[in-house]
Write an enzyme that holds these catalytic residues in place. Structure first.
Site, PDB file in Angstrom:
ATOM      1  N   TYR A 101       2.069  -7.775 -10.384  1.00  0.00           N
ATOM      2  CA  TYR A 101       1.087  -6.730 -10.066  1.00  0.00           C
ATOM      3  C   TYR A 101       1.052  -6.528  -8.560  1.00  0.00           C
ATOM      4  O   TYR A 101       1.093  -7.498  -7.794  1.00  0.00           O
ATOM      5  CB  TYR A 101      -0.305  -7.174 -10.561  1.00  0.00           C
ATOM      6  CG  TYR A 101      -1.427  -6.275 -10.105  1.00  0.00           C
ATOM      7  CD1 TYR A 101      -1.875  -5.250 -10.927  1.00  0.00           C
ATOM      8  CD2 TYR A 101      -2.012  -6.427  -8.849  1.00  0.00           C
ATOM      9  CE1 TYR A 101      -2.896  -4.402 -10.514  1.00  0.00           C
ATOM     10  CE2 TYR A 101      -3.028  -5.575  -8.424  1.00  0.00           C
ATOM     11  CZ  TYR A 101      -3.460  -4.571  -9.264  1.00  0.00           C
ATOM     12  OH  TYR A 101      -4.464  -3.728  -8.840  1.00  0.00           O
ATOM     13  N   GLU A 189      -1.212   1.625  -7.366  1.00  0.00           N
ATOM     14  CA  GLU A 189      -1.159   0.393  -8.148  1.00  0.00           C
ATOM     15  C   GLU A 189       0.103   0.379  -8.999  1.00  0.00           C
ATOM     16  O   GLU A 189       0.420   1.369  -9.641  1.00  0.00           O
ATOM     17  CB  GLU A 189      -2.401   0.310  -9.041  1.00  0.00           C
ATOM     18  CG  GLU A 189      -2.490  -0.995  -9.820  1.00  0.00           C
ATOM     19  CD  GLU A 189      -3.653  -0.996 -10.804  1.00  0.00           C
ATOM     20  OE1 GLU A 189      -4.668  -1.651 -10.533  1.00  0.00           O
ATOM     21  OE2 GLU A 189      -3.547  -0.321 -11.853  1.00  0.00           O
TER      22      GLU A 189
END
Ligand code: GDP
Ligand code: MN
Length: 382
Positions: A101, A189
């Protein structure tokens, strides 16, 4: 403005962040044609602005044309948490070794950018934050100093990114930061950022929120605005120039001033209700604006009572009250309404409101009792 995944990936690509080649389809036949030019296997991805598409069945790997056709038929039109799938992104399937991530966002409180990296990608980061907060490496970035390789290295080390993925991840982080700053985003993101089986760092998903205040220097954003997924209520409200944000509760809120509108939402929550919207009608509170506000709220099927919270300042209480009376003459409201009017000339205003008071249009003396009454009149939540 939030971008769809495919738009976010096109944004990423401009900054050299590696993404898979693909194309957009709106029918199963188009998906098959795309897959045939891309080459099998492909992955079909529902384009909706909500996370957890994988779990909801909106993401499928397909090995041949028959599978593409069948999955595309199943996914197009699917309802994913209230979002209907109208578009499908078809891209070359990746071979995943690990899922990570990475994100940059704005930390308003810290007046800095916030970088986050985790070796626990592919699952909702909010979940990781709750269950294993130490698995997320965080670093504040001074926007004047910027983000450098040393910071990227610190993040990947702290996050425990696998050795063979470190260099690639550091490179992606640098590009992602440029995309974030130069691209005027509030959020970028990548979840998951993957390590492919042949050792490359690669963006498999993209979530991008652009800062609408920077639209003036990005004429190219026009194309995104055309496809934006707008709440129907928000579309209607913005058409008549209201500062409106749709929420998922059941108490319609009208207040003057952004601060008061926010406090009104808070108070409604505090007494056990949930706001259906945030709506700031500004300082004027004219009959015209009040009628527009009532119309928008009245057309929201989830609204079960309305709380009008006005504090007379420069606009005096009697003007506001006259506005409300005129607006009520124009709009046939379907649910009970509670009005709290205070501030300059509140007394005169309340007297004017008497003309419209009934068992369903009620004046309340203060904010907290008005909120309680609005929640009570809304009845039990269905
Ligand atoms: P989200 O569920 O809405 O966040 O959608 P993502 O784009 O993040 O995809 C969810 C999951 O689907 C990923 O975490 C992967 O495990 C899987 N996935 C997506 N694309 C591919 C792919 O190209 N190959 C493989 N093997 N899995 C994929
Ligand atoms: Mn994802």
């Amino acid at each position: 403005m939030d971008l769809f995944e495919y738009q976010g990936k096109q944004y990423f690509a401009r900054y050299g962040i590696p993404v898979s080649p693909g194309g957009l389809a709106v029918t199963p036949d188009e998906a098959v044609a795309l897959a045939e030019t891309i080459g099998f296997p492909v992955v079909l991805k529902a384009q909706v602005q909500v996370g957890g598409r994988g779990k909801a069945g909106g993401i499928k790997l397909a090995a041949n044309a028959e599978q593409v056709h069948a999955y595309a038929r199943a996914i197009l039109g699917m309802d994913i948490r209230g979002h209907i799938v109208r578009r499908l992104w078809v891209e070359r399937a990746s071979d995943i070794a690990r899922e990570y991530y990475a994100s940059f966002t704005l930390d308003r409180g810290a007046k800095a950018h916030l970088a986050m990296v985790s070796a626990k990608g592919g699952v909702e980061i909010e979940q990781v934050a709750i269950e294993d907060p130490d698995a997320i490496a965080r670093l504040h970035v001074d926007p004047f100093f910027g983000f450098d390789e040393g910071m990227a290295r610190q993040l990947v080390d702290e996050a425990g990114i696998d050795e063979e993925a470190k260099a690639g991840t550091i490179e992606v982080l640098g590009k992602l930061y440029r995309c974030f700053v130069e691209g005027d985003a509030d959020l970028v993101e990548v979840n998951p950022l993957i390590l492919t089986t042949d050792g490359r760092a690669h963006a498999l998903d993209a979530k991008v929120t652009l800062d609408d205040n920077a639209a003036f220097r990005h004429p190219e954003w026009e194309e995104f605005a055309g496809t934006a997924e707008l709440d129907e209520r928000e579309r209607r409200a913005h058409e008549v120039g209201l500062q409106y944000v749709g929420l998922d509760g059941f108490i319609g809120i009208i207040a003057n001033g952004a601060g008061l509108a926010m406090s009104t939402c808070d108070v409604v929550n505090q007494v056990g209700g949930r706001p259906a919207n945030f709506l700031d009608i500004g300082g004027g509170a004219s009959a015209e604006v009040m009628a527009n506000a009532l119309e928008v709220i009245n057309s929201d099927p989830s609204v079960r009572s309305i709380f009008v919270n006005i504090f007379g300042g420069i606009t005096r209480g009697e003007e506001v009250a006259n506005g409300i009376v005129t607006a009520l003459g124009r709009v046939d409201i379907k649910v009970p309404m509670v009005i709290r009017l205070d501030g300059t000339n509140a007394q005169q205003g309340r007297e004017i409101l008497r003309a419209v008071e009934s068992s369903t249009v009620i004046s309340a003396p203060d904010m907290i009792s008005a909120a309680r009454l609005a929640v009570e009149l809304a009845g039990e939540e269905k």
